[in-house]
Write a protein that holds these residues in place. Structure first.
Motif, PDB file in Angstrom:
ATOM      1  N   VAL A 175       0.846  -1.202   0.000  1.00  0.00           N
ATOM      2  CA  VAL A 175       0.000   0.000   0.000  1.00  0.00           C
ATOM      3  C   VAL A 175       0.877   1.246   0.000  1.00  0.00           C
ATOM      4  CG1 VAL A 175      -1.688   1.326   1.326  1.00  0.00           C
ATOM      5  CG2 VAL A 175      -1.909  -1.161   1.176  1.00  0.00           C
ATOM      6  N   MET A 176       1.902   1.243   0.848  1.00  0.00           N
ATOM      7  CA  MET A 176       2.789   2.404   0.950  1.00  0.00           C
ATOM      8  C   MET A 176       3.531   2.651  -0.357  1.00  0.00           C
ATOM      9  SD  MET A 176       4.530   1.947   4.697  1.00  0.00           S
ATOM     10  CE  MET A 176       3.593   1.330   6.102  1.00  0.00           C
ATOM     11  N   THR A 177       4.122   1.598  -0.932  1.00  0.00           N
ATOM     12  CA  THR A 177       4.909   1.798  -2.151  1.00  0.00           C
ATOM     13  C   THR A 177       4.033   2.238  -3.323  1.00  0.00           C
ATOM     14  OG1 THR A 177       4.806  -0.594  -2.613  1.00  0.00           O
ATOM     15  CG2 THR A 177       6.757   0.219  -1.450  1.00  0.00           C
ATOM     16  N   ASP A 178       2.783   1.784  -3.378  1.00  0.00           N
ATOM     17  CA  ASP A 178       1.862   2.239  -4.425  1.00  0.00           C
ATOM     18  C   ASP A 178       1.596   3.743  -4.296  1.00  0.00           C
ATOM     19  OD1 ASP A 178       1.692  -0.290  -5.483  1.00  0.00           O
ATOM     20  OD2 ASP A 178      -0.279  -0.752  -4.630  1.00  0.00           O
ATOM     21  N   ILE A 205       3.511   5.988  -2.814  1.00  0.00           N
ATOM     22  CA  ILE A 205       4.751   6.723  -3.106  1.00  0.00           C
ATOM     23  C   ILE A 205       4.979   6.805  -4.614  1.00  0.00           C
ATOM     24  CG2 ILE A 205       7.251   6.783  -2.747  1.00  0.00           C
ATOM     25  CD1 ILE A 205       6.677   5.080  -0.140  1.00  0.00           C
ATOM     26  N   SER A 206       4.814   5.695  -5.311  1.00  0.00           N
ATOM     27  CA  SER A 206       5.024   5.678  -6.769  1.00  0.00           C
ATOM     28  C   SER A 206       4.069   6.629  -7.471  1.00  0.00           C
ATOM     29  CB  SER A 206       4.834   4.256  -7.316  1.00  0.00           C
ATOM     30  OG  SER A 206       5.816   3.381  -6.811  1.00  0.00           O
ATOM     31  N   GLU A 207       2.811   6.575  -7.088  1.00  0.00           N
ATOM     32  CA  GLU A 207       1.798   7.443  -7.706  1.00  0.00           C
ATOM     33  C   GLU A 207       2.137   8.909  -7.498  1.00  0.00           C
ATOM     34  OE1 GLU A 207      -2.974   8.431  -7.159  1.00  0.00           O
ATOM     35  OE2 GLU A 207      -2.159   6.563  -6.354  1.00  0.00           O
ATOM     36  N   HIS A 208       2.597   9.232  -6.295  1.00  0.00           N
ATOM     37  CA  HIS A 208       2.902  10.631  -6.005  1.00  0.00           C
ATOM     38  C   HIS A 208       4.159  11.096  -6.746  1.00  0.00           C
ATOM     39  CE1 HIS A 208       2.110  14.144  -3.436  1.00  0.00           C
ATOM     40  NE2 HIS A 208       3.404  14.347  -3.570  1.00  0.00           N
ATOM     41  N   MET A 209       5.177  10.260  -6.780  1.00  0.00           N
ATOM     42  CA  MET A 209       6.424  10.655  -7.449  1.00  0.00           C
ATOM     43  C   MET A 209       6.214  10.908  -8.941  1.00  0.00           C
ATOM     44  SD  MET A 209       9.671   8.576  -5.907  1.00  0.00           S
ATOM     45  CE  MET A 209       9.056   6.981  -6.445  1.00  0.00           C
ATOM     46  N   ALA A 210       5.287  10.185  -9.526  1.00  0.00           N
ATOM     47  CA  ALA A 210       5.050  10.342 -10.963  1.00  0.00           C
ATOM     48  C   ALA A 210       4.632  11.774 -11.298  1.00  0.00           C
ATOM     49  CB  ALA A 210       3.991   9.347 -11.428  1.00  0.00           C
ATOM     50  N   ARG A 211       3.981  12.445 -10.345  1.00  0.00           N
ATOM     51  CA  ARG A 211       3.526  13.806 -10.585  1.00  0.00           C
ATOM     52  C   ARG A 211       4.654  14.819 -10.548  1.00  0.00           C
ATOM     53  NH1 ARG A 211       1.298  14.519  -6.666  1.00  0.00           N
ATOM     54  NH2 ARG A 211      -0.437  15.356  -6.051  1.00  0.00           N
ATOM     55  N   TRP A 212       5.832  14.418 -10.125  1.00  0.00           N
ATOM     56  CA  TRP A 212       6.974  15.339 -10.115  1.00  0.00           C
ATOM     57  C   TRP A 212       7.685  15.395 -11.462  1.00  0.00           C
ATOM     58  CZ3 TRP A 212       9.573  12.949  -5.143  1.00  0.00           C
ATOM     59  CH2 TRP A 212       8.768  13.216  -4.030  1.00  0.00           C
ATOM     60  N   ARG A 213       7.414  14.417 -12.334  1.00  0.00           N
ATOM     61  CA  ARG A 213       8.193  14.295 -13.569  1.00  0.00           C
ATOM     62  C   ARG A 213       8.120  15.570 -14.408  1.00  0.00           C
ATOM     63  NH1 ARG A 213      11.846  10.234 -14.508  1.00  0.00           N
ATOM     64  NH2 ARG A 213      10.452   9.028 -13.187  1.00  0.00           N
ATOM     65  N   GLU A 214       6.909  16.050 -14.682  1.00  0.00           N
ATOM     66  CA  GLU A 214       6.768  17.250 -15.501  1.00  0.00           C
ATOM     67  C   GLU A 214       7.353  18.468 -14.805  1.00  0.00           C
ATOM     68  OE1 GLU A 214       2.831  17.955 -16.829  1.00  0.00           O
ATOM     69  OE2 GLU A 214       2.650  16.046 -17.902  1.00  0.00           O
ATOM     70  N   ARG A 215       7.162  18.549 -13.497  1.00  0.00           N
ATOM     71  CA  ARG A 215       7.693  19.693 -12.755  1.00  0.00           C
ATOM     72  C   ARG A 215       9.217  19.712 -12.807  1.00  0.00           C
ATOM     73  NH1 ARG A 215       4.788  19.630  -7.001  1.00  0.00           N
ATOM     74  NH2 ARG A 215       5.879  21.614  -6.826  1.00  0.00           N
ATOM     75  N   SER A 216       9.821  18.541 -12.727  1.00  0.00           N
ATOM     76  CA  SER A 216      11.291  18.489 -12.788  1.00  0.00           C
ATOM     77  C   SER A 216      11.781  18.880 -14.178  1.00  0.00           C
ATOM     78  CB  SER A 216      11.799  17.097 -12.405  1.00  0.00           C
ATOM     79  OG  SER A 216      11.477  16.134 -13.387  1.00  0.00           O
ATOM     80  N   GLU A 217      11.051  18.462 -15.226  1.00  0.00           N
ATOM     81  CA  GLU A 217      11.449  18.807 -16.593  1.00  0.00           C
ATOM     82  C   GLU A 217      11.327  20.305 -16.848  1.00  0.00           C
ATOM     83  OE1 GLU A 217       8.939  16.324 -18.932  1.00  0.00           O
ATOM     84  OE2 GLU A 217      10.133  14.491 -18.585  1.00  0.00           O
ATOM     85  N   GLU A 233       6.467  19.984   1.808  1.00  0.00           N
ATOM     86  CA  GLU A 233       5.071  19.986   1.384  1.00  0.00           C
ATOM     87  C   GLU A 233       4.718  18.743   0.573  1.00  0.00           C
ATOM     88  OE1 GLU A 233       2.637  22.021   2.423  1.00  0.00           O
ATOM     89  OE2 GLU A 233       4.250  22.692   3.738  1.00  0.00           O
ATOM     90  N   GLU A 234       5.674  18.197  -0.157  1.00  0.00           N
ATOM     91  CA  GLU A 234       5.401  16.985  -0.930  1.00  0.00           C
ATOM     92  C   GLU A 234       5.355  15.738  -0.059  1.00  0.00           C
ATOM     93  OE1 GLU A 234       4.474  16.892  -4.121  1.00  0.00           O
ATOM     94  OE2 GLU A 234       4.512  19.071  -3.965  1.00  0.00           O
ATOM     95  N   MET A 235       6.070  15.744   1.054  1.00  0.00           N
ATOM     96  CA  MET A 235       6.009  14.603   1.966  1.00  0.00           C
ATOM     97  C   MET A 235       4.654  14.529   2.665  1.00  0.00           C
ATOM     98  SD  MET A 235       8.849  13.018   1.575  1.00  0.00           S
ATOM     99  CE  MET A 235       8.760  13.605  -0.133  1.00  0.00           C
ATOM    100  N   VAL A 236       3.987  15.667   2.816  1.00  0.00           N
ATOM    101  CA  VAL A 236       2.718  15.695   3.554  1.00  0.00           C
ATOM    102  C   VAL A 236       1.633  14.868   2.865  1.00  0.00           C
ATOM    103  CG1 VAL A 236       0.824  17.175   4.319  1.00  0.00           C
ATOM    104  CG2 VAL A 236       3.186  17.827   4.797  1.00  0.00           C
ATOM    105  N   PRO A 237       1.284  15.129   1.584  1.00  0.00           N
ATOM    106  CA  PRO A 237       0.222  14.313   0.971  1.00  0.00           C
ATOM    107  C   PRO A 237       0.594  12.837   0.841  1.00  0.00           C
ATOM    108  CG  PRO A 237       1.210  15.796  -0.646  1.00  0.00           C
ATOM    109  CD  PRO A 237       1.715  16.215   0.695  1.00  0.00           C
ATOM    110  N   ILE A 238       1.890  12.536   0.660  1.00  0.00           N
ATOM    111  CA  ILE A 238       2.297  11.124   0.641  1.00  0.00           C
ATOM    112  C   ILE A 238       1.930  10.471   1.954  1.00  0.00           C
ATOM    113  CG2 ILE A 238       4.258   9.537   0.634  1.00  0.00           C
ATOM    114  CD1 ILE A 238       5.653  11.341  -1.342  1.00  0.00           C
TER     115      ILE A 238
END
Length: 449
Positions: A117-120, A122-134, A143-148
């Motif tokens: 459950v935890m890794t799912d 985390i993976s879902e949340h990290m995916a949303r950083w991809r565009e922001r990093s690009e 702030e990103e650790m909070v919703p995770i």
């Protein structure tokens, strides 16, 4: 037998005592007090007296050896507005009953089942950083650790999840609640009937979080079955001695205790970890070497956790320097002896992991970030040092293992996928609202690995 000595401490200002100094920088001030006056020090806070206890032997005496002489006390009565008679704030027979009922919730088997459950999440949340990093956007890692962590807790506690927007709303409400809690704690000597500034805003924020908890409990009552999450375990639990179940109010208090304390403390600990890793490239390099060796790019499992030894050392050392809950509170029932000192009955006590963990009498070079302090080879070096980010003894935080697993998984997964660089010009400033966190977050530029 030699006569016991009175407990020393700074004089402070007339009427106010040390309140102005605590208000400016509470933890720097308490560290200095402990180093100047020793492991037991008296602090005058307005008309009240509080005793700062930081010597490892005295901490253990209060939390373990003579724990029956101490209770949570009036310092936490304001916090009870939030968590009621939850495990964190209760005492005596109620606490013992609730501990019995809740212990199976955090068993090895239950925690094992929560990892996927935890890794799912985390993976879902990290995916949303991809565009922001690009795009080269700055990402605030606090702030990103909070919703995770909110979603991990909601799924493991309630068996449900919420949107990123809803998680942010909970965070805003929680900020108000935690900020007001600090006022309630350090004005414990003021009658509760006298409202503190911001009380209406606090009650509105608390009602918002309460409504979420109450709604989910009511929905689950209508379809009562063991779904493997914490809430179903609590709803189905029966006391082995009495056969009694928890009523809705007690379940609400327990869920609020786990939820409010759990997500904030874990998110704050992770924020400190990201900051510390950014400042210590040699530690980051060792972390990456371990992740490459153990995981080779795949998602960690429960079985991987014991093999991620250096990752766990980073977690432990981060919480030594920045324990998410840097103070615990107790009140003595009767008189007691702490070394050469006489502690009176009804004494209000602050136990501060932050202060103990940074004292050079107990930790070599205590302000230096050194994860290998927690290696098996240096176990002897740690003997006799009090390390208690989650408390100790029978009142050790029941969710400590859940938090440690979360931190280990999040550090491993994020560090595998993203390089992290602190925003230029960032100035660290610790901020205390019951939990300890960076005041201005941890703004970082992320690069996908």
């Amino acid at each position: 037998m030699p006569e016991l000595k009175p407990i020393p401490g700074p004089r402070g200002y007339p009427l106010l005592g040390v309140i102005p100094k605590l208000a400016r920088d509470p933890f720097h001030y308490m560290v200095n007090v402990a180093q100047q006056y020793g492991g037991v020090a008296r602090l005058n806070i307005g008309p009240a007296t509080i005793y700062l206890v930081s010597h490892p032997d005295h901490v253990r005496h209060i939390l373990v050896n003579n724990a029956a002489n101490y209770w949570k006390g009036p310092i936490l009565r304001g916090v009870k507005l939030i968590i009621g008679d939850g495990l964190f704030a209760s005492d005596g027979d109620l606490w013992r009953r609730q501990r019995r009922l809740m212990s199976p919730t955090f068993s090895h088997q239950r925690l094992r089942g929560m990892v996927t459950v935890m890794t799912d999440v985390i993976s879902e949340h990290m995916a949303r950083w991809r565009e922001r990093s690009e795009r080269g956007e700055v990402v605030d890692m606090l702030e990103e650790m909070v919703p995770i962590n909110i979603n991990i807790l909601l799924k493991t506690i309630f068996g449900t999840s919420i949107s990123y927007k809803e998680a942010r709303a909970i965070r805003r409400a929680s900020d108000v609640i935690f900020n007001h809690s600090e006022k309630l704690v350090f004005s414990f000597f003021v009658p509760m009937r006298i409202p503190r500034p911001g009380h209406r805003r606090f009650m509105k924020a608390l009602a918002f979080v309460d409504s979420l908890v109450d709604r989910v409990i009511a929905e689950r009552r209508r379809n009562l079955e063991d779904t493997g999450d914490v809430l179903s375990t609590l709803l189905l639990a029966r006391d082995e001695e009495t056969g009694e179940a928890m009523d809705d109010r007690q379940i609400r208090d327990e869920v609020m205790s786990i939820f409010m304390a759990g997500y904030e403390s874990t998110a704050a600990a992770l924020a400190w970890a990201w900051y510390l890793l950014s400042q210590h490239p040699a530690v980051e390099e060792k972390l990456q070497a371990e992740l490459a060796s153990v995981l080779a790019g795949r998602t960690p499992t429960f079985e991987d956790l014991p093999r991620l030894k250096y990752t766990r050392m980073i977690v432990d050392e981060t919480m030594r320097l920045y324990p998410p809950f840097p103070t615990f509170f107790r009140t003595s029932y009767n008189t007691d002896q702490l070394g050469d000192y006489h502690l009176p009955p009804n004494a209000a006590i602050i136990l501060s992991p932050y202060v103990t963990h940074r004292n050079p009498l107990y930790w070599q070079d205590p302000d230096h970030f050194d994860p290998e302090r927690f290696s098996p080879e240096r176990a002897a070096e740690r003997q006799g040092r009090a390390y208690y980010p989650f408390g100790m003894g029978q009142r050790l935080c029941i969710g400590s293992n859940l938090s440690l697993i979360e931190q280990q998984l999040i550090i491993a997964m994020v560090a595998q996928q993203y390089q992290r660089h602190l925003k230029p010009g960032y100035v660290l400033e610790p901020h205390y609202d019951i939990a300890l966190r960076p005041r201005y977050g941890v703004p970082m530029l992320l690069t996908a690995s």
